[in-house]
Design a protein around this motif. Structure first.
Motif, PDB file in Angstrom:
ATOM      1  N   PHE A  17     -11.990 -17.127  -8.469  1.00 16.34           N
ATOM      2  CA  PHE A  17     -11.318 -15.809  -8.169  1.00 16.34           C
ATOM      3  C   PHE A  17     -10.192 -15.827  -9.243  1.00 16.34           C
ATOM      4  O   PHE A  17      -9.371 -16.547  -9.504  1.00 16.34           O
ATOM      5  N   ARG A  18     -10.279 -14.930 -10.183  1.00 15.72           N
ATOM      6  CA  ARG A  18      -9.427 -14.803 -11.250  1.00 15.72           C
ATOM      7  C   ARG A  18      -8.799 -13.556 -11.344  1.00 15.72           C
ATOM      8  O   ARG A  18      -9.301 -12.608 -10.940  1.00 15.72           O
ATOM      9  N   GLY A  19      -7.704 -13.288 -11.826  1.00 15.22           N
ATOM     10  CA  GLY A  19      -7.033 -11.988 -12.264  1.00 15.22           C
ATOM     11  C   GLY A  19      -7.655 -11.342 -13.449  1.00 15.22           C
ATOM     12  O   GLY A  19      -8.551 -11.704 -14.108  1.00 15.22           O
ATOM     13  N   ALA A  20      -6.997 -10.422 -13.929  1.00 15.02           N
ATOM     14  CA  ALA A  20      -7.277  -9.397 -14.936  1.00 15.02           C
ATOM     15  C   ALA A  20      -7.079 -10.159 -16.262  1.00 15.02           C
ATOM     16  O   ALA A  20      -6.048 -11.412 -16.454  1.00 15.02           O
ATOM     17  N   PRO A  75      -3.514 -10.534  -8.437  1.00 14.22           N
ATOM     18  CA  PRO A  75      -3.525 -10.151  -6.883  1.00 14.22           C
ATOM     19  C   PRO A  75      -2.663 -10.856  -6.046  1.00 14.22           C
ATOM     20  O   PRO A  75      -2.662 -12.145  -5.993  1.00 14.22           O
ATOM     21  N   SER A  76      -2.235 -10.453  -4.737  1.00 16.13           N
ATOM     22  CA  SER A  76      -1.298 -11.281  -3.809  1.00 16.13           C
ATOM     23  C   SER A  76      -2.601 -12.055  -3.156  1.00 16.13           C
ATOM     24  O   SER A  76      -3.670 -11.655  -2.871  1.00 16.13           O
ATOM     25  N   GLY A 123      -0.899  -7.032   2.043  1.00 11.46           N
ATOM     26  CA  GLY A 123      -1.427  -6.539   0.735  1.00 11.46           C
ATOM     27  C   GLY A 123      -2.248  -7.580   0.139  1.00 11.46           C
ATOM     28  O   GLY A 123      -2.337  -7.616  -1.134  1.00 11.46           O
ATOM     29  N   PHE A 124      -3.073  -8.208   0.867  1.00 13.37           N
ATOM     30  CA  PHE A 124      -3.958  -8.943   0.337  1.00 13.37           C
ATOM     31  C   PHE A 124      -5.085  -8.390  -0.726  1.00 13.37           C
ATOM     32  O   PHE A 124      -5.557  -7.408  -0.475  1.00 13.37           O
ATOM     33  N   GLY A 125      -4.894  -8.949  -2.008  1.00 11.90           N
ATOM     34  CA  GLY A 125      -5.979  -8.550  -2.928  1.00 11.90           C
ATOM     35  C   GLY A 125      -5.441  -7.352  -3.848  1.00 11.90           C
ATOM     36  O   GLY A 125      -6.084  -7.047  -4.698  1.00 11.90           O
ATOM     37  N   LEU A 126      -4.213  -6.813  -3.549  1.00 11.03           N
ATOM     38  CA  LEU A 126      -3.717  -5.758  -4.256  1.00 11.03           C
ATOM     39  C   LEU A 126      -2.691  -6.482  -5.429  1.00 11.03           C
ATOM     40  O   LEU A 126      -1.992  -7.338  -5.369  1.00 11.03           O
ATOM     41  N   ILE A 127      -2.841  -5.597  -6.464  1.00 13.70           N
ATOM     42  CA  ILE A 127      -1.946  -6.079  -7.555  1.00 13.70           C
ATOM     43  C   ILE A 127      -0.784  -5.170  -7.762  1.00 13.70           C
ATOM     44  O   ILE A 127      -1.049  -3.673  -7.555  1.00 13.70           O
TER      45      ILE A 127
END
Length: 102
Positions: free
Chosen positions: A24-27, A72-73, A80-84
């Protein structure tokens, strides 16, 4: 790390899953910097001691002004789970300098 598995402790409360490491990585993060330097001799050329060097420097940070998104959270029970909701890094910055040295 969860303690007493049924409730767990920490923000995510519970056991760790079986998802592999770094899955699970960010942008992606892109940062292109550029520096231009020009040295110019200045003064009389007959006497080396009176010759000085003038340096002009231009530095560009994040030259293409790419917007890098934050991570992401990751709090599972949060709203806000998964929200950037932020960016990472800074916007384009340009810096000029002039230096005279003997």
């Amino acid at each position: 790390m969860p303690v007493n598995i049924p409730g767990g402790t920490g923000p995510n409360q519970g056991r760790f899953g079986t998802l592999g490491r770094n899955t699970f990585r960010g942008a992606a993060f892109y940062d292109f910097d550029l520096s231009l330097v020009k040295d110019t001799p200045f003064g009389k050329r007959r006497s080396v001691s009176e010759l000085m060097n003038v340096q002009f420097r231009a530095e560009f940070f994040n030259i293409f002004n790419v917007v890098n998104m934050g991570l992401p959270s990751n709090t599972i029970l949060g709203s806000g789970f998964g929200l950037i909701n932020r960016t990472a890094g800074s916007s384009r910055q340009i810096q000029f300098s002039l230096k005279a040295a003997y």
